[in-house]
Motif scaffolding. Structure first.
Motif, PDB file in Angstrom:
ATOM      1  N   ALA A 220      -4.599   8.741   3.502  1.00  0.00           N
ATOM      2  CA  ALA A 220      -4.449   8.613   1.705  1.00  0.00           C
ATOM      3  C   ALA A 220      -4.534   7.033   0.786  1.00  0.00           C
ATOM      4  O   ALA A 220      -5.235   7.196  -0.333  1.00  0.00           O
ATOM      5  CB  ALA A 220      -3.140   8.671   1.806  1.00  0.00           C
ATOM      6  N   ILE A 221      -4.823   6.231   2.258  1.00  0.00           N
ATOM      7  CA  ILE A 221      -5.249   4.720   2.121  1.00  0.00           C
ATOM      8  C   ILE A 221      -6.228   4.575   1.524  1.00  0.00           C
ATOM      9  O   ILE A 221      -7.047   3.791   0.176  1.00  0.00           O
ATOM     10  CB  ILE A 221      -5.376   3.762   2.893  1.00  0.00           C
ATOM     11  CG1 ILE A 221      -5.881   2.083   2.662  1.00  0.00           C
ATOM     12  CG2 ILE A 221      -6.793   4.223   3.720  1.00  0.00           C
ATOM     13  CD1 ILE A 221      -4.777   2.023   1.768  1.00  0.00           C
ATOM     14  N   HIS A 222      -7.344   5.765   1.551  1.00  0.00           N
ATOM     15  CA  HIS A 222      -8.942   5.767   1.184  1.00  0.00           C
ATOM     16  C   HIS A 222      -8.942   6.468  -0.384  1.00  0.00           C
ATOM     17  O   HIS A 222      -9.399   5.515  -1.243  1.00  0.00           O
ATOM     18  CB  HIS A 222      -9.797   7.340   1.842  1.00  0.00           C
ATOM     19  CG  HIS A 222      -9.757   6.713   3.106  1.00  0.00           C
ATOM     20  ND1 HIS A 222     -10.939   5.529   3.669  1.00  0.00           N
ATOM     21  CD2 HIS A 222      -9.685   7.884   3.876  1.00  0.00           C
ATOM     22  CE1 HIS A 222     -10.575   5.563   4.825  1.00  0.00           C
ATOM     23  NE2 HIS A 222      -9.607   7.059   5.227  1.00  0.00           N
ATOM     24  N   GLU A 223      -7.936   6.577  -1.028  1.00  0.00           N
ATOM     25  CA  GLU A 223      -8.166   7.171  -1.878  1.00  0.00           C
ATOM     26  C   GLU A 223      -7.473   6.094  -3.209  1.00  0.00           C
ATOM     27  O   GLU A 223      -8.174   5.083  -3.670  1.00  0.00           O
ATOM     28  CB  GLU A 223      -7.255   8.486  -2.188  1.00  0.00           C
ATOM     29  CG  GLU A 223      -7.227   9.077  -3.741  1.00  0.00           C
ATOM     30  CD  GLU A 223      -6.130  10.037  -4.348  1.00  0.00           C
ATOM     31  OE1 GLU A 223      -5.795  10.570  -5.846  1.00  0.00           O
ATOM     32  OE2 GLU A 223      -5.367  10.682  -3.075  1.00  0.00           O
ATOM     33  N   ALA A 224      -6.262   5.377  -2.368  1.00  0.00           N
ATOM     34  CA  ALA A 224      -6.005   4.048  -3.075  1.00  0.00           C
ATOM     35  C   ALA A 224      -7.045   3.252  -3.075  1.00  0.00           C
ATOM     36  O   ALA A 224      -7.884   2.448  -4.250  1.00  0.00           O
ATOM     37  CB  ALA A 224      -4.492   3.678  -2.463  1.00  0.00           C
TER      38      ALA A 224
ATOM     39  N   LEU B 244      -9.855   0.938  -6.627  1.00  0.00           N
ATOM     40  CA  LEU B 244      -9.532  -0.873  -6.709  1.00  0.00           C
ATOM     41  C   LEU B 244     -10.415  -1.770  -7.581  1.00  0.00           C
ATOM     42  O   LEU B 244     -11.965  -1.157  -7.397  1.00  0.00           O
ATOM     43  CB  LEU B 244      -9.343  -1.450  -5.390  1.00  0.00           C
ATOM     44  CG  LEU B 244      -8.177  -1.055  -4.250  1.00  0.00           C
ATOM     45  CD1 LEU B 244      -7.655  -2.684  -3.295  1.00  0.00           C
ATOM     46  CD2 LEU B 244      -6.664  -2.032  -5.268  1.00  0.00           C
ATOM     47  N   LYS B 245     -10.410  -2.523  -8.417  1.00  0.00           N
ATOM     48  CA  LYS B 245     -10.996  -3.554  -8.593  1.00  0.00           C
ATOM     49  C   LYS B 245     -10.822  -5.100  -8.292  1.00  0.00           C
ATOM     50  O   LYS B 245      -9.933  -4.965  -7.651  1.00  0.00           O
ATOM     51  CB  LYS B 245     -11.499  -3.198 -10.190  1.00  0.00           C
ATOM     52  CG  LYS B 245     -11.450  -2.201 -10.835  1.00  0.00           C
ATOM     53  CD  LYS B 245     -11.771  -1.991 -12.177  1.00  0.00           C
ATOM     54  CE  LYS B 245     -11.790  -0.975 -13.236  1.00  0.00           C
ATOM     55  NZ  LYS B 245     -11.115   0.416 -12.667  1.00  0.00           N
ATOM     56  N   PRO B 246     -11.930  -5.781  -7.636  1.00  0.00           N
ATOM     57  CA  PRO B 246     -12.209  -6.908  -7.504  1.00  0.00           C
ATOM     58  C   PRO B 246     -10.947  -7.781  -8.129  1.00  0.00           C
ATOM     59  O   PRO B 246     -10.483  -7.923  -9.408  1.00  0.00           O
ATOM     60  CB  PRO B 246     -13.434  -7.081  -7.498  1.00  0.00           C
ATOM     61  CG  PRO B 246     -13.974  -6.862  -7.534  1.00  0.00           C
ATOM     62  CD  PRO B 246     -13.353  -5.492  -8.305  1.00  0.00           C
ATOM     63  N   SER B 247     -10.586  -8.720  -7.338  1.00  0.00           N
ATOM     64  CA  SER B 247      -9.395  -9.312  -7.358  1.00  0.00           C
ATOM     65  C   SER B 247      -9.853 -10.565  -8.654  1.00  0.00           C
ATOM     66  O   SER B 247     -10.525 -11.108  -8.181  1.00  0.00           O
ATOM     67  CB  SER B 247      -8.258  -9.754  -6.822  1.00  0.00           C
ATOM     68  OG  SER B 247      -8.952 -10.857  -5.478  1.00  0.00           O
ATOM     69  N   TRP B 248      -8.959 -11.702  -8.375  1.00  0.00           N
ATOM     70  CA  TRP B 248      -9.470 -12.705  -9.275  1.00  0.00           C
ATOM     71  C   TRP B 248     -10.061 -13.692  -7.642  1.00  0.00           C
ATOM     72  O   TRP B 248     -10.602 -14.378  -8.331  1.00  0.00           O
ATOM     73  CB  TRP B 248      -7.888 -13.834  -9.012  1.00  0.00           C
ATOM     74  CG  TRP B 248      -7.193 -13.528  -8.863  1.00  0.00           C
ATOM     75  CD1 TRP B 248      -6.156 -13.153  -8.255  1.00  0.00           C
ATOM     76  CD2 TRP B 248      -6.799 -15.034  -7.005  1.00  0.00           C
ATOM     77  NE1 TRP B 248      -5.112 -14.138  -7.493  1.00  0.00           N
ATOM     78  CE2 TRP B 248      -5.991 -15.338  -6.520  1.00  0.00           C
ATOM     79  CE3 TRP B 248      -7.771 -16.928  -7.548  1.00  0.00           C
ATOM     80  CZ2 TRP B 248      -5.574 -15.647  -5.496  1.00  0.00           C
ATOM     81  CZ3 TRP B 248      -7.738 -17.403  -5.831  1.00  0.00           C
ATOM     82  CH2 TRP B 248      -6.084 -17.447  -5.693  1.00  0.00           C
TER      83      TRP B 248
ATOM     84  N   ALA C  21      -4.401  -1.924  -2.380  1.00  0.00           N
ATOM     85  CA  ALA C  21      -3.757  -1.112  -2.420  1.00  0.00           C
ATOM     86  C   ALA C  21      -2.970  -0.410  -1.512  1.00  0.00           C
ATOM     87  O   ALA C  21      -2.508   0.875  -2.479  1.00  0.00           O
ATOM     88  CB  ALA C  21      -5.134  -1.010  -1.407  1.00  0.00           C
ATOM     89  N   ILE C  22      -2.023  -0.726  -1.306  1.00  0.00           N
ATOM     90  CA  ILE C  22      -0.815   0.093  -0.915  1.00  0.00           C
ATOM     91  C   ILE C  22       0.100  -0.103  -1.724  1.00  0.00           C
ATOM     92  O   ILE C  22       0.929  -0.166  -2.131  1.00  0.00           O
ATOM     93  CB  ILE C  22      -0.270  -0.952   0.083  1.00  0.00           C
ATOM     94  CG1 ILE C  22      -0.916  -1.634   1.703  1.00  0.00           C
ATOM     95  CG2 ILE C  22       0.889  -0.888   0.834  1.00  0.00           C
ATOM     96  CD1 ILE C  22      -0.870  -2.563   2.597  1.00  0.00           C
ATOM     97  N   GLN C  23       0.213  -1.652  -2.887  1.00  0.00           N
ATOM     98  CA  GLN C  23       0.217  -1.355  -4.139  1.00  0.00           C
ATOM     99  C   GLN C  23       0.239  -0.296  -5.041  1.00  0.00           C
ATOM    100  O   GLN C  23       1.259   0.264  -5.339  1.00  0.00           O
ATOM    101  CB  GLN C  23       0.460  -2.385  -4.842  1.00  0.00           C
ATOM    102  CG  GLN C  23       0.951  -2.623  -6.671  1.00  0.00           C
ATOM    103  CD  GLN C  23       2.637  -2.874  -6.487  1.00  0.00           C
ATOM    104  OE1 GLN C  23       2.914  -3.367  -5.508  1.00  0.00           O
ATOM    105  NE2 GLN C  23       3.383  -2.067  -6.806  1.00  0.00           N
ATOM    106  N   TRP C  24      -0.724   0.007  -5.443  1.00  0.00           N
ATOM    107  CA  TRP C  24      -1.362   1.873  -5.687  1.00  0.00           C
ATOM    108  C   TRP C  24      -0.118   3.123  -4.630  1.00  0.00           C
ATOM    109  O   TRP C  24      -0.167   3.425  -5.506  1.00  0.00           O
ATOM    110  CB  TRP C  24      -3.194   1.811  -5.723  1.00  0.00           C
ATOM    111  CG  TRP C  24      -3.413   2.488  -6.126  1.00  0.00           C
ATOM    112  CD1 TRP C  24      -4.436   2.899  -7.810  1.00  0.00           C
ATOM    113  CD2 TRP C  24      -3.414   4.275  -5.798  1.00  0.00           C
ATOM    114  NE1 TRP C  24      -4.133   4.421  -7.904  1.00  0.00           N
ATOM    115  CE2 TRP C  24      -4.174   5.566  -7.161  1.00  0.00           C
ATOM    116  CE3 TRP C  24      -3.260   5.063  -4.560  1.00  0.00           C
ATOM    117  CZ2 TRP C  24      -4.688   5.909  -7.070  1.00  0.00           C
ATOM    118  CZ3 TRP C  24      -3.579   5.920  -4.952  1.00  0.00           C
ATOM    119  CH2 TRP C  24      -4.008   6.885  -5.513  1.00  0.00           C
TER     120      TRP C  24
END
Length: 355
Positions: free
Chosen positions: A177-181, A185-189, A198-201
């Motif tokens: 499931a982590i691959h979909e998360a 993603l987009k790059p952070s600050w 990713a885990i938050q997603w």
């Protein structure tokens, strides 16, 4: 289950040592930090390991090889730039396929291994299993927020205003499931793909994320202070043995390891300490929590609570402590006159001088 071991970081906090050496290969008790993680993975019954490598790929490959010496099957995955932990998962997608996997940061040290958390993950099979520990300054880590029942409800990377003191330890377990998360993603600050995002997603999408708060010892060995502390802890667990030569004029006190080919003459060594293969300690004092690596020479000197990497020499120096000394270093006394300091220092060095 597979493992994904991250060994591609540049190790800026360990400069200048890491200008010429991979941070994951800096030794603790004369064994590279990376190997403690690989051994923990093997002890948990995992055999297939992908190691994510960067600019120090050749050095990592030379040390680990194909993994067979550790009972492992190693595949190397090149990360061309350190773009975040989630980026490592992204580039390892083909290798990981749809298998469950444990992600292990190669410069982390966890006392007691990972058998327990792997067994729990296999039994419960949440989408993600994370390890947490309480820290003094959570602003330096990924931080988890738990609800009253201990369920993970939020994660944030290096927050300015942390919602808890629970930091993520550098071991994570995931289903596919982590691959979909990660793909979302987009790059952070920081310009990185954050595994915390990713885990938050996963949490926001209703996936089960479990956590374990560990009470045992964990360190990110990314700086000299932590490296010395881990070295101390590992040396505490050693049993003394003498496989080299110690003359009758020398004294070994406590748990001291003298490896094959090492020579100790007219010296006093107070353990826990380890003298590496082929090293020579002559007319010297080696104090507790010191690791002298292979083929070093310590002559007419005193050293304590320090790590000395292979082929270095320390001669005629009255006292060294709390130090990390690199490969092929020569440490000698300064001339008495004129009273001046003569230095040859690499970029980003830090020097403390008593005038």
């Amino acid at each position: 289950m597979k493992a994904l071991v991250l060994a591609g970081g540049s190790g800026t906090r360990l400069r200048p040592i890491t200008h010429t050496s991979a941070k994951q290969l800096v030794p603790v008790a004369n064994k590279p930090v990376l190997f403690y993680g690989l051994e923990a993975i093997a002890a948990a019954g995992i055999r297939e390991i992908g190691i994510v490598v960067g600019d120090t790929q050749a050095e990592i490959e030379a040390a680990v090889g194909d993994g067979s010496a550790l009972g492992l099957q190693v595949t190397y995955i090149r990360q061309h730039a350190p773009l975040g932990l989630a980026h490592a998962v992204l580039i390892a997608r083909d290798y990981l396929d749809d298998d469950d996997f444990v992600m292990y940061l190669g410069d982390n040290f966890i006392l007691g291994g990972i058998n327990g958390i792997v067994d729990r993950f296999v039994h419960d099979r949440p989408s993600a299993q994370i390890m947490l520990t309480r820290v003094g300054d959570p602003r330096q880590f990924g931080v988890a927020e738990l609800d009253a029942g201990g369920r993970v409800i939020g994660l944030e990377e290096k927050p300015a205003d942390p919602k808890s003191d629970l930091a993520l330890v550098g071991v994570y377990l995931f289903t596919s499931a982590i691959h979909e998360a990660v793909a979302e993603l987009k790059p952070s600050w920081r310009g990185e793909l954050e595994i915390t995002d990713a885990i938050q997603w996963l949490i926001q999408e209703g996936h089960e994320v479990e956590s374990t708060v560990i009470s045992g010892y964990w360190k990110d060995t990314g700086n000299v202070t932590d490296m010395l502390e881990v070295n101390r802890l590992v040396l505490e667990s050693l049993d003394g043995r003498v496989d080299g030569r110690v003359d009758g004029a020398s004294e070994l006190i406590g748990r001291v390891v003298v490896e094959p080919g090492a020579v100790v003459e007219r010296s006093r060594i107070v353990g826990p300490a380890i003298i590496g293969a082929g090293a020579r300690v002559l007319d010297s004092y080696v104090g507790p929590f010191t690791s002298i690596a292979a083929d070093c020479v310590v002559s007419g000197s005193e050293i304590e609570y320090s790590i000395v990497l292979p082929r270095s020499s320390i001669s005629g120096v009255s006292r060294i402590e709390a130090s990390l000394i690199g490969h092929d270093v020569e440490v000698t006394p300064a001339p008495n006159t004129p009273r001046a300091h003569r230095l040859v220092l690499g970029d980003h060095s830090k020097v403390q001088i008593s005038s």
